[in-house]
Motif scaffolding. Structure first.
Motif, PDB file in Angstrom:
ATOM      1  N   ALA A 151     -30.220 -24.062   6.937  1.00 54.06           N
ATOM      2  CA  ALA A 151     -31.537 -24.111   6.290  1.00 54.06           C
ATOM      3  C   ALA A 151     -32.615 -23.539   7.199  1.00 54.06           C
ATOM      4  O   ALA A 151     -33.483 -22.780   6.764  1.00 54.06           O
ATOM      5  CB  ALA A 151     -31.872 -25.555   5.901  1.00 54.06           C
ATOM      6  N   GLY A 152     -32.554 -23.883   8.492  1.00 56.60           N
ATOM      7  CA  GLY A 152     -33.526 -23.344   9.427  1.00 56.60           C
ATOM      8  C   GLY A 152     -33.467 -21.834   9.504  1.00 56.60           C
ATOM      9  O   GLY A 152     -34.494 -21.144   9.447  1.00 56.60           O
ATOM     10  N   MET A 153     -32.257 -21.293   9.607  1.00 54.71           N
ATOM     11  CA  MET A 153     -32.105 -19.840   9.703  1.00 54.71           C
ATOM     12  C   MET A 153     -32.510 -19.148   8.404  1.00 54.71           C
ATOM     13  O   MET A 153     -33.101 -18.057   8.424  1.00 54.71           O
ATOM     14  CB  MET A 153     -30.663 -19.497  10.062  1.00 54.71           C
ATOM     15  N   LYS A 154     -32.208 -19.775   7.266  1.00 51.57           N
ATOM     16  CA  LYS A 154     -32.567 -19.147   5.993  1.00 51.57           C
ATOM     17  C   LYS A 154     -34.076 -19.041   5.835  1.00 51.57           C
ATOM     18  O   LYS A 154     -34.599 -18.001   5.409  1.00 51.57           O
ATOM     19  CB  LYS A 154     -31.963 -19.946   4.824  1.00 51.57           C
ATOM     20  N   TRP A 155     -34.808 -20.088   6.173  1.00 52.23           N
ATOM     21  CA  TRP A 155     -36.268 -20.018   6.059  1.00 52.23           C
ATOM     22  C   TRP A 155     -36.853 -19.074   7.104  1.00 52.23           C
ATOM     23  O   TRP A 155     -37.845 -18.384   6.851  1.00 52.23           O
ATOM     24  CB  TRP A 155     -36.870 -21.414   6.153  1.00 52.23           C
ATOM     25  N   GLY A 156     -36.239 -18.997   8.287  1.00 50.75           N
ATOM     26  CA  GLY A 156     -36.693 -18.029   9.273  1.00 50.75           C
ATOM     27  C   GLY A 156     -36.540 -16.609   8.756  1.00 50.75           C
ATOM     28  O   GLY A 156     -37.459 -15.782   8.883  1.00 50.75           O
ATOM     29  N   LEU A 157     -35.396 -16.323   8.145  1.00 48.92           N
ATOM     30  CA  LEU A 157     -35.157 -14.998   7.583  1.00 48.92           C
ATOM     31  C   LEU A 157     -36.099 -14.712   6.418  1.00 48.92           C
ATOM     32  O   LEU A 157     -36.604 -13.593   6.266  1.00 48.92           O
ATOM     33  CB  LEU A 157     -33.702 -14.878   7.126  1.00 48.92           C
ATOM     34  N   THR A 158     -36.354 -15.726   5.596  1.00 53.26           N
ATOM     35  CA  THR A 158     -37.260 -15.548   4.461  1.00 53.26           C
ATOM     36  C   THR A 158     -38.633 -15.086   4.925  1.00 53.26           C
ATOM     37  O   THR A 158     -39.261 -14.210   4.299  1.00 53.26           O
ATOM     38  CB  THR A 158     -37.396 -16.871   3.683  1.00 53.26           C
ATOM     39  N   LEU A 159     -39.120 -15.651   6.032  1.00 54.60           N
ATOM     40  CA  LEU A 159     -40.458 -15.304   6.509  1.00 54.60           C
ATOM     41  C   LEU A 159     -40.478 -13.979   7.270  1.00 54.60           C
ATOM     42  O   LEU A 159     -41.547 -13.530   7.691  1.00 54.60           O
ATOM     43  CB  LEU A 159     -40.997 -16.429   7.393  1.00 54.60           C
ATOM     44  N   LEU A 160     -39.321 -13.341   7.416  1.00 53.63           N
ATOM     45  CA  LEU A 160     -39.258 -11.989   7.960  1.00 53.63           C
ATOM     46  C   LEU A 160     -39.017 -10.944   6.880  1.00 53.63           C
ATOM     47  O   LEU A 160     -39.186  -9.751   7.124  1.00 53.63           O
ATOM     48  CB  LEU A 160     -38.128 -11.875   8.997  1.00 53.63           C
ATOM     49  N   ASP A 161     -38.612 -11.397   5.700  1.00 54.95           N
ATOM     50  CA  ASP A 161     -38.209 -10.468   4.651  1.00 54.95           C
ATOM     51  C   ASP A 161     -39.422  -9.836   3.975  1.00 54.95           C
ATOM     52  O   ASP A 161     -40.371 -10.541   3.615  1.00 54.95           O
ATOM     53  CB  ASP A 161     -37.355 -11.191   3.610  1.00 54.95           C
ATOM     54  N   PRO A 162     -39.424  -8.521   3.772  1.00 51.18           N
ATOM     55  CA  PRO A 162     -40.569  -7.845   3.148  1.00 51.18           C
ATOM     56  C   PRO A 162     -40.922  -8.375   1.763  1.00 51.18           C
ATOM     57  O   PRO A 162     -42.079  -8.271   1.339  1.00 51.18           O
ATOM     58  CB  PRO A 162     -40.112  -6.379   3.078  1.00 51.18           C
ATOM     59  N   PRO A 192     -44.620  -9.640   5.770  1.00 56.77           N
ATOM     60  CA  PRO A 192     -43.769  -8.932   6.714  1.00 56.77           C
ATOM     61  C   PRO A 192     -43.647  -7.453   6.324  1.00 56.77           C
ATOM     62  O   PRO A 192     -43.649  -7.124   5.129  1.00 56.77           O
ATOM     63  CB  PRO A 192     -42.411  -9.642   6.576  1.00 56.77           C
ATOM     64  N   TYR A 193     -43.528  -6.593   7.323  1.00 53.71           N
ATOM     65  CA  TYR A 193     -43.382  -5.171   7.064  1.00 53.71           C
ATOM     66  C   TYR A 193     -41.953  -4.859   6.652  1.00 53.71           C
ATOM     67  O   TYR A 193     -41.038  -5.681   6.787  1.00 53.71           O
ATOM     68  CB  TYR A 193     -43.775  -4.378   8.306  1.00 53.71           C
ATOM     69  N   ALA A 194     -41.760  -3.636   6.151  1.00 57.98           N
ATOM     70  CA  ALA A 194     -40.455  -3.202   5.653  1.00 57.98           C
ATOM     71  C   ALA A 194     -39.419  -3.179   6.772  1.00 57.98           C
ATOM     72  O   ALA A 194     -39.742  -2.954   7.941  1.00 57.98           O
ATOM     73  CB  ALA A 194     -40.574  -1.816   5.029  1.00 57.98           C
ATOM     74  N   TYR A 195     -38.164  -3.400   6.403  1.00 54.24           N
ATOM     75  CA  TYR A 195     -37.081  -3.380   7.386  1.00 54.24           C
ATOM     76  C   TYR A 195     -36.946  -2.011   8.050  1.00 54.24           C
ATOM     77  O   TYR A 195     -36.550  -1.918   9.213  1.00 54.24           O
ATOM     78  CB  TYR A 195     -35.747  -3.742   6.723  1.00 54.24           C
ATOM     79  N   ASP A 196     -37.248  -0.940   7.290  1.00 52.19           N
ATOM     80  CA  ASP A 196     -37.062   0.400   7.842  1.00 52.19           C
ATOM     81  C   ASP A 196     -38.332   0.957   8.467  1.00 52.19           C
ATOM     82  O   ASP A 196     -38.409   2.148   8.774  1.00 52.19           O
ATOM     83  CB  ASP A 196     -36.547   1.361   6.762  1.00 52.19           C
ATOM     84  N   ASP A 197     -39.337   0.112   8.678  1.00 55.47           N
ATOM     85  CA  ASP A 197     -40.552   0.538   9.364  1.00 55.47           C
ATOM     86  C   ASP A 197     -40.237   0.715  10.847  1.00 55.47           C
ATOM     87  O   ASP A 197     -39.972  -0.250  11.559  1.00 55.47           O
ATOM     88  CB  ASP A 197     -41.653  -0.508   9.164  1.00 55.47           C
ATOM     89  N   THR A 198     -40.272   1.961  11.323  1.00 54.99           N
ATOM     90  CA  THR A 198     -39.889   2.244  12.705  1.00 54.99           C
ATOM     91  C   THR A 198     -40.895   1.705  13.717  1.00 54.99           C
ATOM     92  O   THR A 198     -40.611   1.674  14.919  1.00 54.99           O
ATOM     93  CB  THR A 198     -39.730   3.761  12.917  1.00 54.99           C
TER      94      THR A 198
END
Length: 235
Positions: A171-182, A205-211
């Protein structure tokens, strides 16, 4: 010439389960506080954002973040804002704001009880829930903190953490990932509009492919995942 990443998005996913009580939590607070200071003191352009995701048996979102999701079965208990995540949310990095999800029941589903056919005094330990065994203990301290870059604020939030409950690392990791997801960008804008987060990071959060962007999750834990218990639908 200088090569660098301009934007950094960091999630500190912090174990505040009961087994962390004492020296372990003291060490976690020191490590997390030092991390925050080291990272942000070197961010002269104010482009680094750090969020805190404390977890134990569940993740307490706090009322503002919980209010951004389609939460069912509200029990109306103050400072209890955890959600039982359906298995489907682990198939994607995003978290749908429209998906119906039940609030975590405010109960002790772990302790034994006396079910004999006779009177048990209500004050008896056999008849009352153990506050330590509620999957989402009421708290204003162990709650998710949206991205920020103020060292003093983040350190105060870290130092206010308390140790109680089980250990649901998933649960901790899922919410951490959620707050990084564009896909959380709309939610960030909504929370900034209601002054529930630092407006400087409303466009994250910015796009995953934002260099120009680096995304990081730092997990601090003392050990093994503990599978959570849930109350069946209808209860």
């Amino acid at each position: 010439a200088e090569q660098r990443i301009n934007n950094v998005e960091i999630m500190l996913v912090l174990d505040v389960s009961g087994s962390m009580a004492g020296a372990k939590l003291t060490n976690l607070k020191a490590a997390a506080s030092d991390f925050v200071e080291t990272i942000l003191e070197n961010d002269t352009d104010n482009r680094t954002a750090i969020a805190l995701v404390p977890y134990n048996g569940q993740v307490n979102l706090g009322p503002a973040l919980r209010g951004r999701f389609n939460v069912q079965d509200s029990h109306g208990t103050a400072n209890v804002n955890c959600i039982d995540l359906p298995a489907s949310v682990y198939n994607t990095s995003a978290m749908s704001q429209a998906l119906p999800m039940p609030m975590t029941a405010h109960v002790d589903s772990f302790s034994n009880t006396d079910t004999g056919n006779y009177y048990t005094n209500f004050g008896s330990g056999w008849a009352t829930p153990d506050a330590r065994n509620r999957w989402c203990p009421p708290t204003t301290a162990n709650v998710v903190r949206m991205p920020n870059n103020d060292i003093d604020t983040l350190q105060a939030q870290i130092n206010g953490l308390t140790a109680v409950g089980a250990t649901s690392i998933n649960a901790g990791m899922k919410w951490g990932l959620t707050l990084l997801d564009p896909d959380s960008n709309t939610m960030f804008n909504q929370m900034a509009a209601q002054n529930a987060m630092n407006n400087s990071f409303a466009d994250r959060p910015y796009a995953y492919d934002d260099t120009e962007t680096m995304k990081v999750i730092v997990l601090m834990t003392d050990g093994e995942h503990f599978a959570e218990e849930r109350i069946n639908d209808g209860f």
